[in-house]
Design a protein around this motif. Structure first.
Motif, PDB file in Angstrom:
ATOM      1  N   PHE A 191      -0.360 -18.261 -30.762  1.00  0.00           N
ATOM      2  CA  PHE A 191      -1.746 -18.615 -31.081  1.00  0.00           C
ATOM      3  C   PHE A 191      -1.930 -20.112 -31.328  1.00  0.00           C
ATOM      4  CE2 PHE A 191      -0.971 -14.218 -32.402  1.00  0.00           C
ATOM      5  CZ  PHE A 191      -1.855 -13.588 -31.542  1.00  0.00           C
ATOM      6  N   ALA A 192      -0.824 -20.823 -31.414  1.00  0.00           N
ATOM      7  CA  ALA A 192      -0.902 -22.275 -31.630  1.00  0.00           C
ATOM      8  C   ALA A 192      -0.568 -22.971 -30.318  1.00  0.00           C
ATOM      9  CB  ALA A 192       0.077 -22.688 -32.715  1.00  0.00           C
ATOM     10  N   THR A 193      -1.573 -23.102 -29.463  1.00  0.00           N
ATOM     11  CA  THR A 193      -1.317 -23.744 -28.171  1.00  0.00           C
ATOM     12  C   THR A 193      -2.341 -24.859 -27.941  1.00  0.00           C
ATOM     13  OG1 THR A 193      -2.709 -22.146 -27.034  1.00  0.00           O
ATOM     14  CG2 THR A 193      -0.357 -21.667 -27.101  1.00  0.00           C
ATOM     15  N   PRO A 194      -1.935 -25.878 -27.180  1.00  0.00           N
ATOM     16  CA  PRO A 194      -2.840 -27.009 -26.979  1.00  0.00           C
ATOM     17  C   PRO A 194      -3.984 -26.703 -26.019  1.00  0.00           C
ATOM     18  CG  PRO A 194      -0.797 -27.356 -25.773  1.00  0.00           C
ATOM     19  CD  PRO A 194      -0.615 -26.088 -26.560  1.00  0.00           C
ATOM     20  N   TYR A 195      -4.963 -27.601 -25.992  1.00  0.00           N
ATOM     21  CA  TYR A 195      -6.124 -27.478 -25.108  1.00  0.00           C
ATOM     22  C   TYR A 195      -5.839 -28.111 -23.753  1.00  0.00           C
ATOM     23  CZ  TYR A 195      -8.814 -26.724 -29.462  1.00  0.00           C
ATOM     24  OH  TYR A 195      -9.302 -26.255 -30.659  1.00  0.00           O
ATOM     25  N   GLY A 196      -6.446 -27.526 -22.723  1.00  0.00           N
ATOM     26  CA  GLY A 196      -6.365 -28.117 -21.388  1.00  0.00           C
ATOM     27  C   GLY A 196      -7.682 -27.954 -20.655  1.00  0.00           C
ATOM     28  N   PHE A 197      -7.866 -28.786 -19.640  1.00  0.00           N
ATOM     29  CA  PHE A 197      -8.987 -28.651 -18.708  1.00  0.00           C
ATOM     30  C   PHE A 197      -8.555 -27.598 -17.674  1.00  0.00           C
ATOM     31  CE2 PHE A 197     -10.495 -30.086 -14.467  1.00  0.00           C
ATOM     32  CZ  PHE A 197     -11.855 -29.987 -14.636  1.00  0.00           C
ATOM     33  N   ALA A 198      -9.461 -26.756 -17.205  1.00  0.00           N
ATOM     34  CA  ALA A 198      -9.033 -25.718 -16.262  1.00  0.00           C
ATOM     35  C   ALA A 198      -9.977 -25.570 -15.074  1.00  0.00           C
ATOM     36  CB  ALA A 198      -8.924 -24.372 -16.988  1.00  0.00           C
ATOM     37  N   VAL A 199      -9.386 -25.146 -13.957  1.00  0.00           N
ATOM     38  CA  VAL A 199     -10.143 -24.777 -12.748  1.00  0.00           C
ATOM     39  C   VAL A 199      -9.716 -23.355 -12.380  1.00  0.00           C
ATOM     40  CG1 VAL A 199     -10.336 -27.146 -11.858  1.00  0.00           C
ATOM     41  CG2 VAL A 199      -8.350 -25.763 -11.233  1.00  0.00           C
ATOM     42  N   ALA A 200     -10.469 -22.707 -11.491  1.00  0.00           N
ATOM     43  CA  ALA A 200     -10.068 -21.364 -11.054  1.00  0.00           C
ATOM     44  C   ALA A 200      -8.749 -21.467 -10.297  1.00  0.00           C
ATOM     45  CB  ALA A 200     -11.146 -20.766 -10.155  1.00  0.00           C
ATOM     46  N   LYS A 201      -7.905 -20.475 -10.482  1.00  0.00           N
ATOM     47  CA  LYS A 201      -6.560 -20.511  -9.882  1.00  0.00           C
ATOM     48  C   LYS A 201      -6.640 -20.747  -8.373  1.00  0.00           C
ATOM     49  CE  LYS A 201      -2.087 -18.410 -10.342  1.00  0.00           C
ATOM     50  NZ  LYS A 201      -1.576 -19.599 -11.036  1.00  0.00           N
ATOM     51  N   GLY A 202      -5.887 -21.743  -7.911  1.00  0.00           N
ATOM     52  CA  GLY A 202      -5.827 -22.029  -6.473  1.00  0.00           C
ATOM     53  C   GLY A 202      -7.021 -22.790  -5.929  1.00  0.00           C
ATOM     54  N   LYS A 203      -7.995 -23.094  -6.804  1.00  0.00           N
ATOM     55  CA  LYS A 203      -9.205 -23.805  -6.345  1.00  0.00           C
ATOM     56  C   LYS A 203      -9.266 -25.188  -6.996  1.00  0.00           C
ATOM     57  CE  LYS A 203     -11.551 -20.032  -4.648  1.00  0.00           C
ATOM     58  NZ  LYS A 203     -11.877 -18.922  -5.564  1.00  0.00           N
ATOM     59  N   SER A 212      -7.695 -23.196 -25.011  1.00  0.00           N
ATOM     60  CA  SER A 212      -6.256 -23.104 -25.227  1.00  0.00           C
ATOM     61  C   SER A 212      -5.533 -22.714 -23.940  1.00  0.00           C
ATOM     62  CB  SER A 212      -5.957 -22.066 -26.307  1.00  0.00           C
ATOM     63  OG  SER A 212      -6.763 -22.295 -27.437  1.00  0.00           O
ATOM     64  N   ILE A 213      -4.428 -23.387 -23.686  1.00  0.00           N
ATOM     65  CA  ILE A 213      -3.611 -23.075 -22.511  1.00  0.00           C
ATOM     66  C   ILE A 213      -2.740 -21.868 -22.861  1.00  0.00           C
ATOM     67  CG2 ILE A 213      -1.820 -23.933 -20.940  1.00  0.00           C
ATOM     68  CD1 ILE A 213      -2.775 -26.802 -21.669  1.00  0.00           C
ATOM     69  N   THR A 214      -2.964 -20.745 -22.187  1.00  0.00           N
ATOM     70  CA  THR A 214      -2.156 -19.549 -22.490  1.00  0.00           C
ATOM     71  C   THR A 214      -1.584 -18.962 -21.203  1.00  0.00           C
ATOM     72  OG1 THR A 214      -3.917 -17.909 -22.220  1.00  0.00           O
ATOM     73  CG2 THR A 214      -3.765 -18.976 -24.371  1.00  0.00           C
ATOM     74  N   ASP A 215      -0.482 -18.214 -21.341  1.00  0.00           N
ATOM     75  CA  ASP A 215       0.138 -17.581 -20.169  1.00  0.00           C
ATOM     76  C   ASP A 215      -0.816 -16.587 -19.522  1.00  0.00           C
ATOM     77  OD1 ASP A 215       2.393 -19.049 -20.434  1.00  0.00           O
ATOM     78  OD2 ASP A 215       3.522 -17.518 -21.535  1.00  0.00           O
ATOM     79  N   GLU A 216      -1.554 -15.867 -20.365  1.00  0.00           N
ATOM     80  CA  GLU A 216      -2.490 -14.881 -19.845  1.00  0.00           C
ATOM     81  C   GLU A 216      -3.574 -15.555 -18.985  1.00  0.00           C
ATOM     82  OE1 GLU A 216      -3.873 -12.417 -23.031  1.00  0.00           O
ATOM     83  OE2 GLU A 216      -5.366 -11.483 -21.730  1.00  0.00           O
ATOM     84  N   ARG A 217      -4.112 -16.664 -19.485  1.00  0.00           N
ATOM     85  CA  ARG A 217      -5.150 -17.375 -18.724  1.00  0.00           C
ATOM     86  C   ARG A 217      -4.585 -18.034 -17.471  1.00  0.00           C
ATOM     87  NH1 ARG A 217      -8.063 -19.947 -24.039  1.00  0.00           N
ATOM     88  NH2 ARG A 217      -9.261 -18.067 -24.598  1.00  0.00           N
ATOM     89  N   LYS A 218      -3.302 -18.370 -17.507  1.00  0.00           N
ATOM     90  CA  LYS A 218      -2.699 -19.008 -16.322  1.00  0.00           C
ATOM     91  C   LYS A 218      -2.690 -18.078 -15.109  1.00  0.00           C
ATOM     92  CE  LYS A 218       0.391 -22.324 -18.538  1.00  0.00           C
ATOM     93  NZ  LYS A 218       1.785 -22.487 -18.970  1.00  0.00           N
ATOM     94  N   LYS A 219      -2.911 -16.784 -15.341  1.00  0.00           N
ATOM     95  CA  LYS A 219      -2.979 -15.852 -14.213  1.00  0.00           C
ATOM     96  C   LYS A 219      -4.255 -16.069 -13.407  1.00  0.00           C
ATOM     97  CE  LYS A 219      -0.424 -12.295 -16.676  1.00  0.00           C
ATOM     98  NZ  LYS A 219      -0.689 -11.240 -17.657  1.00  0.00           N
ATOM     99  N   VAL A 220      -5.306 -16.561 -14.047  1.00  0.00           N
ATOM    100  CA  VAL A 220      -6.580 -16.748 -13.344  1.00  0.00           C
ATOM    101  C   VAL A 220      -7.092 -18.188 -13.339  1.00  0.00           C
ATOM    102  CG1 VAL A 220      -7.464 -14.386 -13.399  1.00  0.00           C
ATOM    103  CG2 VAL A 220      -7.754 -15.826 -15.403  1.00  0.00           C
TER     104      VAL A 220
END
Ligand code: GLN
Length: 267
Positions: A223-235, A104-112
């Protein structure tokens, strides 16, 4: 006067250099290394997004999406099914380059993490044994419920535990969490709705017809947020861009819909 001109020329040159630097930083120059094998971490038992065949290979919607994108974008990838929390940690520690795990794409996870464009809408739910008389959250008072480590649904469960008076036990994988409800140790578990609905309705699933959903998070909640692919912030900006470009292609070609339809039959 000539001194003034010199100063002016120097200032202009400085502005030019600065603008070029800004332009370079903003341009989409990040690219993938075609000689590198990118390690992509994923979950183990999260059908229909990822699950493992008896030979140990991972299949599912996420796997089809990442493999199709890698092929079209000419990227070499290696999938590592580590479990959800472990997958996120492996990207943060640099052991994996990216994660696709129904994340899930969340604001908290967007920090890292840096996230791709969203590729699937989701929400979270609470489920109990099919024969349970618990019909709503009030019925969880004084009972034990099961959650999966590091997930949105665990966060949702935590956010309501004082209000409804239940205690939370944490598991590393969804399949073991479901078993805790089937064994009667926990009376309920919390899970992403598409995953729970699939597990309940799929005749091949270990919990087929054995659990029922009694509540879902509000579609407008965090709690209802879509899925995304993620990499480490800035990498791995190149990998992220390639994913987004590939996802766009999959959507416009109709291949995205075909992948979803292969796993989820509607109606
Ligand atoms: N979507 C949930 C989250 O991101 C759960 C993902 C999973 O368990 N694989 O927290």
């Amino acid at each position: 006067m000539s001194k003034m001109k010199k100063i002016l020329a120097l200032v202009c040159a400085g502005v030019l250099v600065a603008s070029v630097a800004v332009l370079a930083a903003c341009s989409s120059s990040a690219s993938v290394d075609k000689n590198k094998t990118y390690v992509i971490a994923t979950d183990t038992a999260f059908a229909p997004f990822e699950y493992q065949l008896p030979d140990g290979s991972s299949v599912g919607i996420d796997m089809d999406i990442i493999k199709a994108i890698a092929e079209k974008q000419g990227i070499k990838i290696e999938i590592k099914a580590l479990g959800f929390d472990a997958a996120l940690q492996s990207v943060q520690s640099g052991q994996a380059d990216g994660v696709i795990a129904g994340m899930s794409i969340t604001d908290e996870r967007k920090k890292v993490f840096d996230f791709s464009d969203a590729y699937y809408d989701s929400t979270v739910c609470c489920a109990v044994g099919v024969d349970s008389d618990i019909a709503g959250m009030e019925g969880l008072q004084g009972k034990k419920v099961a959650v999966k480590n590091g997930t949105m649904s665990a966060k949702w469960a935590d956010s309501m535990k004082d209000k409804y008076g239940y205690t939370v036990t944490t598991f590393e994988t969804s399949d073991i969490m479901y078993q805790d409800v089937l064994s009667g140790n926990s009376v309920a578990c919390f899970e992403d709705t598409p995953v729970m609905a699939y597990a309940i309705s799929n005749p091949d699933s270990a919990i087929s017809g054995k659990l029922k959903i009694i509540n879902q998070a509000d579609e407008k909640s965090e709690f209802a947020t879509p899925y995304g692919f993620a990499v480490a912030k800035g990498k791995n900006a190149g990998l992220l861009q390639a994913f987004n470009a590939g996802l766009k292609d999959l959507k416009s070609s109709g291949d995205y819909d075909k992948i979803i339809a292969k796993y989820i039959t509607v109606g």
